[in-house]
Design a protein around this motif. Structure first.
Motif, short mmCIF file in Angstrom:
data_model
loop_
_atom_site.label_atom_id
_atom_site.label_comp_id
_atom_site.label_asym_id
_atom_site.label_seq_id
_atom_site.Cartn_x
_atom_site.Cartn_y
_atom_site.Cartn_z
N ARG A 75 0.84 -1.20 0.00
CA ARG A 75 0.00 0.00 0.00
C ARG A 75 0.87 1.25 0.00
N SER A 81 0.93 4.06 -2.94
CA SER A 81 0.64 5.44 -2.60
C SER A 81 1.82 6.35 -2.98
N ARG A 115 1.90 6.89 -6.77
CA ARG A 115 0.88 7.82 -7.27
C ARG A 115 1.23 9.25 -6.93
N LYS A 116 1.74 9.46 -5.72
CA LYS A 116 2.12 10.83 -5.34
C LYS A 116 3.27 11.32 -6.22
N GLU A 145 4.05 10.40 -9.21
CA GLU A 145 3.59 10.68 -10.57
C GLU A 145 2.83 12.02 -10.62
N GLU A 189 -4.72 -2.82 -13.70
CA GLU A 189 -4.28 -2.41 -15.04
C GLU A 189 -3.07 -1.51 -14.84
N TRP A 190 -2.11 -1.62 -15.76
CA TRP A 190 -0.86 -0.86 -15.55
C TRP A 190 -0.60 0.14 -16.66
N ASP A 191 0.39 1.01 -16.41
CA ASP A 191 0.77 2.06 -17.35
C ASP A 191 1.68 1.44 -18.41
N LYS A 241 -5.24 5.07 -25.67
CA LYS A 241 -5.41 5.76 -24.39
C LYS A 241 -4.07 6.25 -23.83
N GLN A 242 -3.07 5.36 -23.88
CA GLN A 242 -1.78 5.72 -23.30
C GLN A 242 -1.14 6.88 -24.08
N LEU A 296 -2.66 9.06 -26.00
CA LEU A 296 -3.46 10.27 -25.81
C LEU A 296 -3.08 10.95 -24.49
N LYS A 297 -2.95 10.12 -23.45
CA LYS A 297 -2.62 10.69 -22.14
C LYS A 297 -1.24 11.33 -22.16
N ILE A 345 -2.88 14.88 -24.03
CA ILE A 345 -3.58 15.57 -22.95
C ILE A 345 -2.63 16.31 -22.01
N HIS A 346 -1.64 15.59 -21.51
CA HIS A 346 -0.74 16.27 -20.56
C HIS A 346 0.06 17.41 -21.20
N LEU A 395 -2.38 20.27 -21.44
CA LEU A 395 -2.63 20.86 -20.12
C LEU A 395 -1.50 21.80 -19.73
#
Lengths: 336, 372
Positions: free
Chosen positions: B42, B46, B49-50, B52, B109-111, B209-210, B212-213, B217-218, B221
């Motif tokens: 965990r 966590s 994610r932080k 990233e 699911e992974w990156d 999707k990958q 595009l992200k 998208i990024h 942004l």
């Protein structure tokens, strides 16, 4: 798209696990001992909590030694508690992993998983004039939720526990009796012997006229159901069963979990839910006692036996079985 | 397939005894799994994610060079963590015992452009069952390379250093193609197979999707940092690909690792299966940080023996496994990353050329075996 393959909620969970829209969770805020082996757990539920009716239970998912285990506990707090917290009162059963964890090891600050409250062991909208609450052991917990929530004019409580110090909520119950809110009879089975339902009339002469809510071990509830129907008043009896009375079943067989391709041998007494989990299949699960239907799974082939009734269910298109109270009666195929 | 069988000194009974000893190591870890392990994964998830989130946040200002460097480094590490210590291991079912539906091999699911489902089949099922069996385990050379002296040489193999380098740069696409068994399935007849088409569509969706992200998208942004963010994400993906390719090459390619023939695994016992995993894998030595960044695949030997034990336990398992190697007089192939990478690449280059003596083992190979 911004966070693929994760969802934005996976990131929001890091900072705000109790927010609206999150999977329903709760945070343990305090654990108060009630007796030597029972404790009340105060939980702050997430924003998605829809509230409960007194007498209902809630399923909680607790991580015990790293493993998430789900159990159902009656809610003991009134429905309108001003601070929005709810409480469950848990009695540690010998060998019970979740109950012992909650009573002895759970710490404030811990996150737990919650389900919305459920169950129809509740008072009807039209308040009955005379009520009997018949409880034993931790069977007092849903009734305490009702006692704290709704004051009625004429209430009798008959509660059984081995010794006076084993009576959960003893001082509060006695306080209610002293204030004249209830008439309380404690049966201490270590000294008084087990309650003989046939002689209930000696304790509560007008029992047959009372709307009765009974909760406790299967033996007590079975006896009560027989007694009430023998007198033709079974419509006035409402029961809540915590644990299924398990019959000794034979057979067993090879269980196939066809969606994952796992095959294991199972005996005729182990619930298929446990069989699946042992084999590493992610089984949907719920109360583990046959009441919430959170574990229903398609039975594609073979037959299973209901551990509570001994009833055999055979596979047919569309047949769903409760894996937590069903065991293999010969080879079978569960679509998981 | 190797001329000298490094396990020839073991009797059948010894091999079964070895299997029982390995089972005992496994049982001990399973009995001891608990709260600490759950807290570990965990915490890693966590932290990933932080890291990233923060890195992508920093990249919004990537027109400023120090921000570009910091964000790119952070994102590279986050992507490596996602693929290695988290994704690979969760998808192995190492954490299924927690019964947390959010950290479960059936839901993760992974990156990565290869969908979890397909990767689990080709990796968990095929590669881990048929480890280093030529013709069965396509991880061995990913179907494009010659990995053993006894394999027939073809002029196509002259290019294999180049193929291997390109594969390293675009490794996640290489894996997706490999999971699809693209080489085999591009024939006209197989292309039309509905099952293959469905899987190809799933890969297409995942790639869309990958891409595009990361590349639309990024960068969008980031507004004025559009181009620098685009470059940063491309770099992070490249770094992640080169890193994972290097780590994975070290698992089965370095000198001293055995490959096997199809017929050698017929009727294999549990002890023999264990022995093949032991002889077919190689470790990377190094610091705790090194083990973490490789997703503990630096403990490749232990991972291949016990693919579903939690990765954080491989280090303690390794001590006991290594003792067994010594007890049974087997060679535990391990070394620091640069040495192992070099060794694997040298093999790629060497086997791109035809052998001088195609059948007999050359003396220098024998020395390498001892030295490795």
């Amino acid at each position: 798209m911004v966070t693929t393959p994760l969802l934005p909620s996976d990131y929001l969970d890091l900072v705000s696990p109790l927010r609206a829209g999150a999977d329903l969770r709760g945070r343990i805020e305090a654990v108060h001992p009630e007796t030597g082996d029972a404790a009340t757990v105060v939980i702050r539920p997430g924003r998605g909590w829809r509230g409960h009716t007194a007498g209902q239970y809630v399923r909680v998912g607790v991580d015990v030694e790293g493993v998430r285990l789900w159990r159902a506990y009656s809610i003991t707090s009134p429905a309108d508690r001003p601070d929005g917290r709810v409480t469950i009162t848990v009695k540690a059963i010998p060998g019970g992993r979740v109950s012992n964890h909650l009573v002895r090891r759970a710490r404030p600050g811990t996150l737990i998983q919650l389900d919305q409250p459920a169950g129809d062991f509740v008072l009807p909208r039209a308040r009955p004039a005379k009520v009997l609450y018949l409880t034993a052991g931790s069977g007092i917990t849903p009734v305490m939720g009702m006692l704290r929530d709704t004051e009625l004019d004429d209430v009798v409580v008959v509660h059984c526990a081995p010794r006076p110090q084993d009576v959960i909520f003893r001082s509060e119950l006695r306080g209610m009796a002293a204030d004249g809110k209830v008439r309380l009879t404690e049966v201490h089975t270590d000294t008084d012997g087990m309650l003989d339902i046939a002689r209930l009339g000696e304790l509560v002469p007008d029992w047959a006229e009372r709307e009765t809510w009974a909760c406790g071990p299967a033996g007590l509830l079975d006896a009560a159901e027989r007694h009430w129907s023998a007198h033709g008043v079974e419509g006035r009896l409402h029961t809540e069963r915590f644990r299924p009375g398990i019959v000794v079943a034979g057979d067993g067989g090879e269980v196939t979990f066809s969606a994952t391709g796992k095959r294991v041998d199972a005996d005729g007494a182990t619930p298929l839910l446990d069989v699946g989990e042992e084999a590493g299949v992610l089984m949907p699960s719920g109360c583990r006692m046959g009441i919430c239907f959170g574990c229903v799974s398609p039975l594609r082939a073979g037959a299973v036996r209901d551990l509570r009734t001994g009833e055999i269910t055979e596979a047919e298109p569309g047949v769903l079985i409760q894996t937590c109270v069903s065991a293999a009666a010969g080879d079978c195929d569960i679509e998981r | 397939m190797t001329a000298i069988d490094p396990t020839a000194h073991l009797t059948a009974e010894q091999i079964e005894e070895l299997g029982r000893e390995l089972d005992a190591i496994r049982d001990e870890v399973i009995a001891g799994r608990g709260e600490k392990d759950a807290a570990y994964i965990r915490k890693v998830i966590s932290a990933q994610r932080k890291l990233e989130l923060v890195s992508r946040g920093v990249l919004l200002f990537s027109f400023f060079p120090p921000a570009w460097l910091l964000g790119t480094a952070g994102l590279s590490v986050a992507k490596i963590m996602d693929n290695m210590e988290i994704g690979h291991n969760v998808l192995h079912g190492q954490w299924d015992w927690m019964r947390d539906p959010k950290i479960h091999s059936t839901t993760w699911e992974w990156d990565h452009v290869s969908p979890s489902e397909q990767w689990k089949h080709s990796h968990n099922e095929l590669h881990h069952t048929y480890t280093n069996v030529i013709g069965k385990d396509n991880d061995l050379g990913y179907g494009i390379m010659r990995v053993d002296e006894d394999q027939r040489w073809h002029p196509f193999h002259l290019g294999q250093p180049l193929w291997n380098f390109l594969n390293a740069c675009f490794f996640e696409y290489g894996i997706a193609a490999y999971d699809l068994e693209l080489g085999r399935n591009l024939s006209k007849r197989r292309r039309k197979d509905p099952e293959f088409r469905a899987r190809a569509r799933a890969v297409g969706r995942k790639i869309r999707k990958q891409v595009l992200k990361d590349y639309v998208i990024h960068p969008l942004l980031s507004g004025p940092s559009f181009l620098t963010t685009l470059a940063a994400t491309f770099t992070a993906n490249l770094v992640r690909n080169l890193w994972s390719h290097s780590v994975i090459m070290c698992g089965h390619f370095p000198e001293g690792v055995q490959v096997f023939e199809r017929r050698s695994i017929k009727g294999e016992t549990r002890g023999q299966w264990y022995l093949r995993q032991m002889m077919g894998s190689a470790n990377i030595s190094g610091s705790r940080a090194m083990h973490f960044m490789t997703g503990n695949l630096s403990h490749q030997i232990e991972h291949h023996l016990f693919p579903d034990l939690p990765s954080n336990r491989y280090a303690e398992v390794a001590v006991k496994v290594r003792a067994l190697f010594e007890k049974y007089e087997l060679e535990y192939v391990t070394g620091p990353l640069p040495k192992q990478v070099f060794s694997a690449w040298r093999k790629v280059f060497r086997l791109s050329l035809p052998n001088k003596k195609p059948t007999a083992r050359t003396p220098d190979r024998e020395q390498e075996l001892v030295a490795a």
